[in-house]
Design an enzyme around this catalytic site. Structure first.
Site, PDB file in Angstrom:
ATOM      1  N   THR A  41      58.694  45.542  72.603  1.00 15.66           N
ATOM      2  CA  THR A  41      59.433  45.168  71.395  1.00 15.66           C
ATOM      3  C   THR A  41      60.635  44.280  71.679  1.00 15.66           C
ATOM      4  O   THR A  41      61.263  43.778  70.760  1.00 15.66           O
ATOM      5  CB  THR A  41      59.915  46.413  70.640  1.00 15.66           C
ATOM      6  OG1 THR A  41      60.477  47.324  71.583  1.00 15.66           O
ATOM      7  CG2 THR A  41      58.775  47.077  69.913  1.00 15.66           C
ATOM      8  N   HIS A  46      64.754  48.460  78.807  1.00 18.51           N
ATOM      9  CA  HIS A  46      66.105  49.031  78.842  1.00 18.51           C
ATOM     10  C   HIS A  46      66.055  50.438  79.423  1.00 18.51           C
ATOM     11  O   HIS A  46      64.990  50.906  79.859  1.00 18.51           O
ATOM     12  CB  HIS A  46      66.737  49.010  77.451  1.00 18.51           C
ATOM     13  CG  HIS A  46      65.910  49.664  76.392  1.00 18.51           C
ATOM     14  ND1 HIS A  46      65.763  51.023  76.294  1.00 18.51           N
ATOM     15  CD2 HIS A  46      65.155  49.123  75.406  1.00 18.51           C
ATOM     16  CE1 HIS A  46      64.962  51.302  75.285  1.00 18.51           C
ATOM     17  NE2 HIS A  46      64.567  50.164  74.726  1.00 18.51           N
ATOM     18  N   HIS A  49      63.350  52.956  78.934  1.00 13.11           N
ATOM     19  CA  HIS A  49      62.022  52.813  79.541  1.00 13.11           C
ATOM     20  C   HIS A  49      61.968  53.377  80.951  1.00 13.11           C
ATOM     21  O   HIS A  49      60.907  53.445  81.555  1.00 13.11           O
ATOM     22  CB  HIS A  49      61.625  51.329  79.620  1.00 13.11           C
ATOM     23  CG  HIS A  49      61.401  50.691  78.290  1.00 13.11           C
ATOM     24  ND1 HIS A  49      62.242  49.727  77.783  1.00 13.11           N
ATOM     25  CD2 HIS A  49      60.452  50.888  77.342  1.00 13.11           C
ATOM     26  CE1 HIS A  49      61.800  49.342  76.589  1.00 13.11           C
ATOM     27  NE2 HIS A  49      60.727  50.034  76.296  1.00 13.11           N
ATOM     28  N   LYS A  83      59.800  57.592  64.294  1.00 15.31           N
ATOM     29  CA  LYS A  83      60.472  56.615  63.443  1.00 15.31           C
ATOM     30  C   LYS A  83      60.364  57.068  62.009  1.00 15.31           C
ATOM     31  O   LYS A  83      59.340  57.549  61.570  1.00 15.31           O
ATOM     32  CB  LYS A  83      59.853  55.233  63.615  1.00 15.31           C
ATOM     33  CG  LYS A  83      60.095  54.710  64.987  1.00 15.31           C
ATOM     34  CD  LYS A  83      59.540  53.317  65.183  1.00 15.31           C
ATOM     35  CE  LYS A  83      59.618  52.944  66.644  1.00 15.31           C
ATOM     36  NZ  LYS A  83      58.828  53.860  67.496  1.00 15.31           N
ATOM     37  N   ARG A  87      58.093  49.891  60.721  1.00 15.81           N
ATOM     38  CA  ARG A  87      58.839  48.939  61.549  1.00 15.81           C
ATOM     39  C   ARG A  87      58.432  47.497  61.252  1.00 15.81           C
ATOM     40  O   ARG A  87      57.373  47.239  60.684  1.00 15.81           O
ATOM     41  CB  ARG A  87      58.604  49.249  63.020  1.00 15.81           C
ATOM     42  CG  ARG A  87      57.343  48.631  63.560  1.00 15.81           C
ATOM     43  CD  ARG A  87      57.482  48.331  65.020  1.00 15.81           C
ATOM     44  NE  ARG A  87      57.736  49.556  65.785  1.00 15.81           N
ATOM     45  CZ  ARG A  87      57.335  49.700  67.039  1.00 15.81           C
ATOM     46  NH1 ARG A  87      56.675  48.750  67.621  1.00 15.81           N
ATOM     47  NH2 ARG A  87      57.579  50.790  67.702  1.00 15.81           N
ATOM     48  N   GLN A 176      45.931  53.556  70.233  1.00 16.58           N
ATOM     49  CA  GLN A 176      46.392  54.119  71.503  1.00 16.58           C
ATOM     50  C   GLN A 176      45.318  55.032  72.098  1.00 16.58           C
ATOM     51  O   GLN A 176      45.134  55.084  73.306  1.00 16.58           O
ATOM     52  CB  GLN A 176      47.703  54.883  71.309  1.00 16.58           C
ATOM     53  CG  GLN A 176      48.261  55.371  72.641  1.00 16.58           C
ATOM     54  CD  GLN A 176      49.706  55.802  72.560  1.00 16.58           C
ATOM     55  OE1 GLN A 176      50.452  55.332  71.707  1.00 16.58           O
ATOM     56  NE2 GLN A 176      50.110  56.697  73.442  1.00 16.58           N
ATOM     57  N   ASP A 197      57.325  62.630  72.615  1.00 13.19           N
ATOM     58  CA  ASP A 197      56.928  62.173  71.280  1.00 13.19           C
ATOM     59  C   ASP A 197      55.541  61.534  71.295  1.00 13.19           C
ATOM     60  O   ASP A 197      54.991  61.199  70.249  1.00 13.19           O
ATOM     61  CB  ASP A 197      57.960  61.184  70.724  1.00 13.19           C
ATOM     62  CG  ASP A 197      58.138  59.960  71.608  1.00 13.19           C
ATOM     63  OD1 ASP A 197      57.796  60.046  72.802  1.00 13.19           O
ATOM     64  OD2 ASP A 197      58.612  58.930  71.118  1.00 13.19           O
ATOM     65  N   LYS A 232      71.173  59.334  72.076  1.00 11.12           N
ATOM     66  CA  LYS A 232      70.148  58.832  72.979  1.00 11.12           C
ATOM     67  C   LYS A 232      70.786  58.304  74.251  1.00 11.12           C
ATOM     68  O   LYS A 232      71.846  57.693  74.214  1.00 11.12           O
ATOM     69  CB  LYS A 232      69.398  57.683  72.302  1.00 11.12           C
ATOM     70  CG  LYS A 232      68.044  58.079  71.774  1.00 11.12           C
ATOM     71  CD  LYS A 232      67.254  56.838  71.402  1.00 11.12           C
ATOM     72  CE  LYS A 232      66.129  57.187  70.459  1.00 11.12           C
ATOM     73  NZ  LYS A 232      65.738  56.047  69.637  1.00 11.12           N
ATOM     74  N   LYS A 235      72.468  54.172  75.309  1.00 10.75           N
ATOM     75  CA  LYS A 235      73.093  53.418  74.216  1.00 10.75           C
ATOM     76  C   LYS A 235      74.597  53.366  74.470  1.00 10.75           C
ATOM     77  O   LYS A 235      75.198  54.358  74.855  1.00 10.75           O
ATOM     78  CB  LYS A 235      72.867  54.136  72.881  1.00 10.75           C
ATOM     79  CG  LYS A 235      71.442  54.057  72.397  1.00 10.75           C
ATOM     80  CD  LYS A 235      71.208  52.810  71.590  1.00 10.75           C
ATOM     81  CE  LYS A 235      69.819  52.867  70.994  1.00 10.75           C
ATOM     82  NZ  LYS A 235      69.233  51.604  70.727  1.00 10.75           N
ATOM     83  N   THR A 236      75.167  52.223  74.247  1.00  5.70           N
ATOM     84  CA  THR A 236      76.617  52.133  74.293  1.00  5.70           C
ATOM     85  C   THR A 236      77.072  51.577  72.946  1.00  5.70           C
ATOM     86  O   THR A 236      76.254  51.208  72.104  1.00  5.70           O
ATOM     87  CB  THR A 236      77.109  51.173  75.388  1.00  5.70           C
ATOM     88  OG1 THR A 236      76.691  49.853  75.040  1.00  5.70           O
ATOM     89  CG2 THR A 236      76.547  51.555  76.732  1.00  5.70           C
TER      90      THR A 236
END
Length: 427
Positions: A41, A46, A49, A83, A87, A176, A197, A232, A235-236
């Site tokens: 995506t 990041h 992953h 989600k 999306r 999938q 998930d 999470k 994340k910043t």
RNA sequence: GGGGGGUUAUCCGAGUGGUCAAAGGAGUCAGACUGUAAAUCUGAUGGCGCACGCCUACGCAGGUUCGAAUCCUGCACCCCCCA
């Protein structure tokens, strides 16, 4: 040639759910292929992953074959898991560009060399050739809708009154599932791994292969990595922490790990590094007895930065850390400063502004963008939060001259504890 | 259609003719403390050559007044009540 990977995963608390463990252990006694799917995506992977990448790496190190699947096809559809909203779909061009970039980054985690090396596959390669009719006939008929409806990912969206789910996302599971079947057929892959998930999608694949081929495949999930405050990981305030040095510099990356909360450090060491058990346990103890030393965080940052950005990246991050935390800035060259402060905004001014009476300290801070007005600059100086080359300046009438340069042409300004900006004087 | 209330700085929110660049809170920034943490404490928080000065600001446009965020007129938007 295989080691007991399940024991290691269990020790690291990376086994959340799995198909029958005894069967799985039997399977893994011989080299197997294991696959993890990645959504393309973005143009870079990041921190989120890393669990998948590290898990594959562990399997590879244990003598198995790692298969990284990028979801060129599934990325076009969107996984409803986790989600709450439909999306946005990506264009084919964007996807291809992302896949290419991601391949490159995976090389840092996985060894793609040689016959036994890891494989990278893109499900677009096989999905795109499927016609809608063929897919419905050959694959779709194996999926009872009433079972699909009971999957958590779907159920949540049906119950959530406002969001709903489109037919497209509803079908994601089939795609999938078929991936797993395809990898089984073409790569003899019998194990799929994923975050917790993904369990529903993994079991969908297992079900499909059982129906198509009468074969029992395996799946396992790792627990989703979350921080003790519920946020999470990765994340910043300024967004995700990327693996690409262009998007997140090695220094920022390193700092992210140095700043991990004590409560999360043990978990990170276990799930994201390959440090031996004894060392991790020693760090646990250090954290309990002398948390202020933060040995866990430092080791964590060091290990992960080295893996992702290599030895040079780690060295740069460590050097920058020295400088950013108060080391005087002297005897450094333009090149070194530029490297260390690559994350820092810089402004270029004409060299002659340092001539004559020089440049006023207040103006310098305004020009550098560290403050919005001279009034604010004045305040900062009064508060004792204004630094030039890491030396505090307390006289707001002071003027800066060439003598205040840190190197040939660069001056390093700092507002407060760690907000830096560079001024370059050229011309 | 009739009646009432509102619009204040980044946000919330006081302020009803001068002492208002505007209380208080939040946020933000800085300082102390500290483990590059959290909590806490202190200070700052429109701009400008900032110690008493000037400029710009209280929905918009005008007006009254020596003087307006505060009074009057018109306009815009929002909310509530009655029909």
């Amino acid at each position: 040639m295989t080691t007991d990977i399940l024991a290691d995963l269990r020790w690291r608390e990376l086994l959340h759910q799995s198909t029958d463990e005894a069967e799985l252990a039997k399977l893994l006694a011989a080299p197997q292929s294991a696959y993890v799917g990645f959504d393309p995506t973005a143009e870079s992977l990041h921190v989120g992953h890393m669990m998948g990448l590290m898990t594959l790496r562990r399997f590879q190190n244990a003598g198995h074959r790692a298969i990284a699947l990028v979801g060129g096809a599934t990325g076009m559809v969107g996984d409803p898991s986790g989600k709450s909203q439909e999306r946005n779909l990506l264009s084919v061009d964007d996807l291809n560009a992302n896949v290419a970039a991601i391949k490159e980054q995976m090389g840092r985690f996985l060894d793609f060399e040689g016959d036994s090396g890891a494989r990278l596959v893109n499900n677009y390669d096989w999905m795109s050739r499927f016609s809608y009719l063929d897919f419905l006939r050959d694959i779709g008929k194996h999926f009872p809708v009433n079972v699909m409806m009971t999957k958590d990912s779907v159920k949540r969206r049906l119950e959530g009154s406002d969001a709903g789910i489109s037919y497209t996302e509803f079908s994601y599971m089939l795609l999938q599932a078929y991936d797993f079947a395809y990898l089984f057929e073409h790569h003899d892959c019998r194990l799929q791994l994923g975050g917790s998930d993904q369990w529903g999608n993994i079991t969908a694949g297992i079900d499909l292969v059982r129906r198509m081929h009468g074969q029992h495949l395996h799946g396992a999930t790792w627990p989703l990595l979350t921080k003790s405050d519920g946020e999470k990981m990765g994340k910043t305030a300024s967004g995700a922490v990327w693996l690409s040095a262009q998007k997140t510099s090695p220094y920022q990356f390193y700092q992210y790990w140095v700043n991990v909360a004590d409560a999360d450090a043990g978990k990170c060491l276990r799930s994201l590094t390959e440090l031996p058990h004894e060392e991790i346990e020693a760090l646990d103890q250090s954290r309990a007895e002398a948390p202020q030393q933060r040995q866990s965080q430092k080791r964590l940052a060091q290990w992960i930065t080295q893996l992702v950005h290599g030895e040079p990246g780690l060295r740069a991050a460590e050097q920058a850390t020295q400088v950013f935390f108060g080391q005087p800035i002297e005897n450094l060259s333009d090149a070194e400063l530029t490297e260390i402060f690559s994350d820092v905004p810089s402004q270029t001014l004409a060299k002659d502004r340092l001539g004559g009476d020089g440049l006023s300290l207040l103006d310098a801070f305004v020009e550098a963008g560290l403050v919005k007005s001279k009034g604010e600059a004045r305040r900062r100086v009064k508060e004792g939060g204004a630094y030039v080359n890491n030396h505090k300046r307390t006289d707001f009438e002071q003027r800066l001259t060439a003598a205040d340069l840190a190197s040939e042409t660069v001056m390093v300004l700092r507002s407060g504890k760690k907000k830096y900006a560079l001024l370059r004087f050229e011309g």
